[in-house]
Design an enzyme around this catalytic site. Structure first.
Site, PDB file in Angstrom:
ATOM      1  N   ARG A 171       0.836  -1.227   0.000  1.00  0.00           N
ATOM      2  CA  ARG A 171       0.000   0.000   0.000  1.00  0.00           C
ATOM      3  C   ARG A 171       0.861   1.264   0.000  1.00  0.00           C
ATOM      4  O   ARG A 171       0.518   2.268   0.635  1.00  0.00           O
ATOM      5  CB  ARG A 171      -0.957   0.032   1.196  1.00  0.00           C
ATOM      6  CG  ARG A 171      -1.904  -1.126   1.269  1.00  0.00           C
ATOM      7  CD  ARG A 171      -2.886  -1.169   0.089  1.00  0.00           C
ATOM      8  NE  ARG A 171      -3.750  -2.315   0.221  1.00  0.00           N
ATOM      9  CZ  ARG A 171      -3.460  -3.529  -0.251  1.00  0.00           C
ATOM     10  NH1 ARG A 171      -2.337  -3.730  -0.937  1.00  0.00           N
ATOM     11  NH2 ARG A 171      -4.287  -4.520  -0.076  1.00  0.00           N
ATOM     12  N   SER A 245     -10.734  -0.900   3.614  1.00  0.00           N
ATOM     13  CA  SER A 245      -9.891  -1.075   4.813  1.00  0.00           C
ATOM     14  C   SER A 245      -9.411   0.284   5.294  1.00  0.00           C
ATOM     15  O   SER A 245      -8.772   1.011   4.538  1.00  0.00           O
ATOM     16  CB  SER A 245      -8.665  -1.926   4.483  1.00  0.00           C
ATOM     17  OG  SER A 245      -9.066  -3.139   3.933  1.00  0.00           O
ATOM     18  N   GLU A 342      -4.674   3.475   6.321  1.00  0.00           N
ATOM     19  CA  GLU A 342      -4.514   3.281   4.867  1.00  0.00           C
ATOM     20  C   GLU A 342      -5.193   4.412   4.093  1.00  0.00           C
ATOM     21  O   GLU A 342      -4.710   4.861   3.055  1.00  0.00           O
ATOM     22  CB  GLU A 342      -5.113   1.925   4.459  1.00  0.00           C
ATOM     23  CG  GLU A 342      -4.978   1.637   2.975  1.00  0.00           C
ATOM     24  CD  GLU A 342      -5.495   0.259   2.570  1.00  0.00           C
ATOM     25  OE1 GLU A 342      -5.232  -0.733   3.281  1.00  0.00           O
ATOM     26  OE2 GLU A 342      -6.178   0.181   1.539  1.00  0.00           O
TER      27      GLU A 342
HETATM   28  C1  LIG Z   1     -15.482  -0.891  -0.625  1.00  0.00           C
HETATM   29  C2  LIG Z   1     -14.016  -0.572  -0.873  1.00  0.00           C
HETATM   30  C3  LIG Z   1     -13.124  -1.628  -1.051  1.00  0.00           C
HETATM   31  C4  LIG Z   1     -11.760  -1.369  -1.281  1.00  0.00           C
HETATM   32  N1  LIG Z   1     -10.929  -2.418  -1.474  1.00  0.00           N
HETATM   33  C5  LIG Z   1      -9.609  -2.210  -1.713  1.00  0.00           C
HETATM   34  C6  LIG Z   1      -8.734  -3.311  -1.930  1.00  0.00           C
HETATM   35  O1  LIG Z   1      -9.127  -4.470  -1.925  1.00  0.00           O
HETATM   36  N2  LIG Z   1      -7.431  -3.045  -2.151  1.00  0.00           N
HETATM   37  C7  LIG Z   1      -6.945  -1.762  -2.182  1.00  0.00           C
HETATM   38  O2  LIG Z   1      -5.735  -1.595  -2.398  1.00  0.00           O
HETATM   39  N3  LIG Z   1      -7.761  -0.697  -2.012  1.00  0.00           N
HETATM   40  C8  LIG Z   1      -9.079  -0.891  -1.768  1.00  0.00           C
HETATM   41  N4  LIG Z   1      -9.920   0.175  -1.567  1.00  0.00           N
HETATM   42  C9  LIG Z   1      -9.377   1.539  -1.584  1.00  0.00           C
HETATM   43  C10 LIG Z   1      -9.546   2.283  -2.938  1.00  0.00           C
HETATM   44  O3  LIG Z   1     -10.505   1.671  -3.726  1.00  0.00           O
HETATM   45  C11 LIG Z   1      -8.225   2.334  -3.718  1.00  0.00           C
HETATM   46  O4  LIG Z   1      -7.218   2.928  -2.940  1.00  0.00           O
HETATM   47  C12 LIG Z   1      -8.371   3.108  -5.033  1.00  0.00           C
HETATM   48  O5  LIG Z   1      -7.197   2.960  -5.808  1.00  0.00           O
HETATM   49  C13 LIG Z   1      -8.649   4.589  -4.831  1.00  0.00           C
HETATM   50  O6  LIG Z   1      -8.953   5.135  -6.102  1.00  0.00           O
HETATM   51  P1  LIG Z   1      -9.720   6.510  -6.245  1.00  0.00           P
HETATM   52  O7  LIG Z   1      -9.724   6.853  -7.694  1.00  0.00           O
HETATM   53  O8  LIG Z   1     -11.031   6.437  -5.583  1.00  0.00           O
HETATM   54  O9  LIG Z   1      -8.739   7.481  -5.455  1.00  0.00           O
HETATM   55  P2  LIG Z   1      -9.120   8.782  -4.613  1.00  0.00           P
HETATM   56  O10 LIG Z   1      -9.713   8.368  -3.320  1.00  0.00           O
HETATM   57  O11 LIG Z   1      -9.878   9.735  -5.461  1.00  0.00           O
HETATM   58  O12 LIG Z   1      -7.665   9.366  -4.352  1.00  0.00           O
HETATM   59  C14 LIG Z   1      -6.752   8.676  -3.528  1.00  0.00           C
HETATM   60  C15 LIG Z   1      -5.441   9.473  -3.481  1.00  0.00           C
HETATM   61  O13 LIG Z   1      -4.832   9.508  -4.771  1.00  0.00           O
HETATM   62  C16 LIG Z   1      -4.714  10.835  -5.262  1.00  0.00           C
HETATM   63  N5  LIG Z   1      -5.004  10.768  -6.705  1.00  0.00           N
HETATM   64  C17 LIG Z   1      -6.120  10.270  -7.281  1.00  0.00           C
HETATM   65  N6  LIG Z   1      -5.992  10.287  -8.624  1.00  0.00           N
HETATM   66  C18 LIG Z   1      -4.779  10.822  -8.898  1.00  0.00           C
HETATM   67  C19 LIG Z   1      -4.063  11.110 -10.103  1.00  0.00           C
HETATM   68  N7  LIG Z   1      -4.572  10.831 -11.313  1.00  0.00           N
HETATM   69  N8  LIG Z   1      -2.827  11.679 -10.007  1.00  0.00           N
HETATM   70  C20 LIG Z   1      -2.284  11.965  -8.792  1.00  0.00           C
HETATM   71  N9  LIG Z   1      -2.920  11.706  -7.622  1.00  0.00           N
HETATM   72  C21 LIG Z   1      -4.149  11.146  -7.675  1.00  0.00           C
HETATM   73  C22 LIG Z   1      -5.715  11.655  -4.463  1.00  0.00           C
HETATM   74  O14 LIG Z   1      -5.335  13.016  -4.371  1.00  0.00           O
HETATM   75  C23 LIG Z   1      -5.655  10.941  -3.111  1.00  0.00           C
HETATM   76  O15 LIG Z   1      -4.522  11.371  -2.376  1.00  0.00           O
HETATM   77  C24 LIG Z   1     -11.286  -0.043  -1.335  1.00  0.00           C
HETATM   78  C25 LIG Z   1     -12.204   1.027  -1.163  1.00  0.00           C
HETATM   79  C26 LIG Z   1     -13.548   0.760  -0.939  1.00  0.00           C
HETATM   80  C27 LIG Z   1     -14.508   1.906  -0.792  1.00  0.00           C
END
Ligand SMILES: Cc1cc2nc3c(=O)[nH]c(=O)nc-3n(C[C@H](O)[C@H](O)[C@H](O)COP(=O)(O)OP(=O)(O)OC[C@H]3O[C@@H](n4cnc5c(N)ncnc54)[C@H](O)[C@@H]3O)c2cc1C
Length: 346
Positions: A171, A245, A342
Site C-alpha cells: 500500500r 480497509s 490506509e
Molecule cells: C469498498 C471498498 C473496497 C476497497 N478495497 C480495496 C482493496 O481491496 N485493495 C486496495 O488496495 N484498495 C481498496 N480500496 C481503496 C480504494 O478503492 C483504492 O485505494 C483506489 O485505488 C482509490 O482510487 P480513487 O480513484 O477512488 O482514489 P481517490 O480516493 O480519489 O484518491 C486517492 C489518493 O490519490 C490521489 N489521486 C487520485 N488520482 C490521482 C491522479 N490521477 N494523479 C495523482 N494523484 C491522484 C488523491 O489526491 C488521493 O490522495 C477499497 C475502497 C472501498 C470503498
C-alpha cells in the site's frame, strides 16, 4: 493540426458528497472536472488558481474528508484504453487515469489478458491505483505494472515512471512519499499475459471455485469468484459510506511476532515474501479489542468487517477520524501494536 485545449470552467463551493465513497458532505472551495491533461496544463498556465493547493480526485474511495477543502479540487476524468504493443506472450495495455478501475479490469478479462482478474471490484480509478499499489487476493498492481506517465507539476512536462521509480511497497509508492503532491498521474500501462496463470492461492477463491465445481479455472472464473466474495464480505459504498480497509495490516519483526504469538495464542499471521517480518490482520486486533459493530451516532465499525469504518448517513469526517483514533489507542494499549491508516485523511 494539434488540438487546442482551453481551460475548463471552474465552479465554486461544490459539495463533495457525491465524490467520496464515505459520503461526507463538505464543500470544495473550487471544483473542476478535467477530460484531457492539456486542459489542466492550460489552467495552471493561466495562474488563476495558483493561490490555493490543487487536490486531484479519482473516485474518492480512499479519502476521508474532515473539513471543507480550501483548494481547487480537480476531478480527473481522462478516458481511453489502448494496446501499445503485443508479443506472442504479452500485451501492453494503457488506460487513462480517469477510467474506472473495475471496468478496466473487466475489459482485460473479456479480452483474455491475464494478471488483473484478482483485483476485480476494487472501487476507484486507474490513475489512483499506483498511489498505494492496490492489492487484493494475493495480487498487487506492481506484479503487472509496466509504466505510468505523470505530469510534473513544477516543470509541466510529462515524465515516464517504470516499476523501480514507483518504489512500490505494501500500500505504498513513491507518490505517497518523495513524490507526494508533485505529480498528476495521467495514464498507466500494464503488461498482461496471453497465457493465463490464475492465482488461486487464497482459500476463499478456492472455496468458491470448488462450490461451482470448477477445477481448471480460467481468468473469468477467478474474476467472478473475487466479485462474489467481495460482494458478500464488503459493504457497498452505495448502501453504507466507507473507504474499504481503514487501516493497513501491521507488519512486525520476527521477535515482535514471537511475543504476540506467545501472549495471544491462535493469533492469525502471514509470512511476508522475501523478509523475516510477519504480517498480522489489523481486523483481528480491532475485533479482539471489542470494536466490531460499534456505533456512535452515524460513525461506526462495520458489523461483519472490523477493518472497515462506516458512515451510516450523516457522520462527519471528524467523527470518523475520532473513532479511528480511539481504535488505534485501544489496539496499542491491548496489544502493543501501532496501527497505520490506509485511507488518506484530509
Ligand atoms: C469498498 C471498498 C473496497 C476497497 N478495497 C480495496 C482493496 O481491496 N485493495 C486496495 O488496495 N484498495 C481498496 N480500496 C481503496 C480504494 O478503492 C483504492 O485505494 C483506489 O485505488 C482509490 O482510487 P480513487 O480513484 O477512488 O482514489 P481517490 O480516493 O480519489 O484518491 C486517492 C489518493 O490519490 C490521489 N489521486 C487520485 N488520482 C490521482 C491522479 N490521477 N494523479 C495523482 N494523484 C491522484 C488523491 O489526491 C488521493 O490522495 C477499497 C475502497 C472501498 C470503498
Amino acid at each position: 493540426m494539434p488540438q487546442v485545449y482551453s481551460a475548463p470552467h471552474v465552479l465554486e463551493q461544490v459539495s463533495l458528497k457525491p465524490y467520496n465513497t464515505f459520503g461526507i458532505d463538505v464543500a470544495a472551495r473550487y471544483f473542476v472536472e478535467i477530460d484531457h491533461l492539456q486542459e489542466y496544463v492550460q489552467l495552471v498556465r493561466e495562474q488563476k488558481y495558483a493561490h490555493v493547493p490543487h487536490l486531484f480526485l479519482g473516485g474518492g474511495s480512499n479519502l476521508l474528508l474532515t473539513k471543507p477543502v480550501d483548494a481547487l479540487v480537480v476531478k480527473i476524468s481522462f478516458s481511453g484504453i489502448e494496446v501499445l504493443e503485443e508479443s506472442a506472450d504479452f500485451v501492453w495495455v494503457k488506460a487513462g487515469s480517469g477510467v474506472n478501475w473495475h471496468e478496466f479490469v473487466q475489459y482485460t478479462v473479456d479480452h483474455h489478458w491475464a494478471g488483473l482478474e484478482n483485483l476485480s471490484l476494487i472501487p476507484g480509478t486507474v490513475g489512483a491505483a499506483p498511489m498505494q499499489n492496490i492489492g487484493a487476493y494475493g495480487v498487487e498492481i506492481k506484479d503487472t505494472f509496466d509504466h505510468l506517465e505523470a505530469l510534473n507539476l513544477e516543470t509541466l512536462l510529462v515524465e515516464r515512471f517504470g516499476t523501480a521509480a514507483c518504489q512500490f511497497g505494501y500500500r505504498e509508492s513513491f507518490f505517497k512519499h518523495a513524490g507526494k503532491g508533485k505529480y498528476l498521474i495521467a495514464s498507466v500501462c500494464f503488461k498482461l499475459g496471453k497465457k493465463p496463470a490464475p492465482q488461486t492461492s487464497y482459500g476463499a477463491i478456492q472455496d468458491v471455485l470448488a462450490l461451482k465445481g470448477i477445477s481448471n479455472p480460467g481468468i473469468r472464473d477467478v474474476a467472478d469468484a473475487v466479485i462474489s466474495i467481495r460482494q458478500s464480505k464488503l459493504p457497498d459504498p452505495k448502501d453504507i459510506g466507507n473507504s474499504g480497509s481503514f487501516f493497513k495490516n501491521p507488519t512486525v519483526s520476527a521477535a515482535e511476532a514471537a511475543r504476540l504469538q506467545h501472549e495471544f495464542p491462535g493469533i492469525p499471521s502471514y509470512a511476508v515474501a522475501g523478509s523475516t517480518d510477519i504480517k498480522f490482520p489489523a481486523g483481528w486486533f480491532i475485533e479482539q479489542a471489542g470494536w466490531k459493530g460499534y456505533r456512535s451516532g452515524d460513525a461506526g465499525v462495520h458489523v461483519h468487517q472490523a477493518l472497515v469504518l462506516v458512515n451510516y448517513g450523516h457522520a462527519t469526517g471528524a467523527q470518523i477520524k475520532e473513532l479511528s483514533e480511539q481504535i488505534k489507542a485501544s489496539v496499542l494499549a491491548k496489544f502493543g501494536v501501532p496501527l497505520e491508516t490506509e485511507v488518506n485523511i484530509l
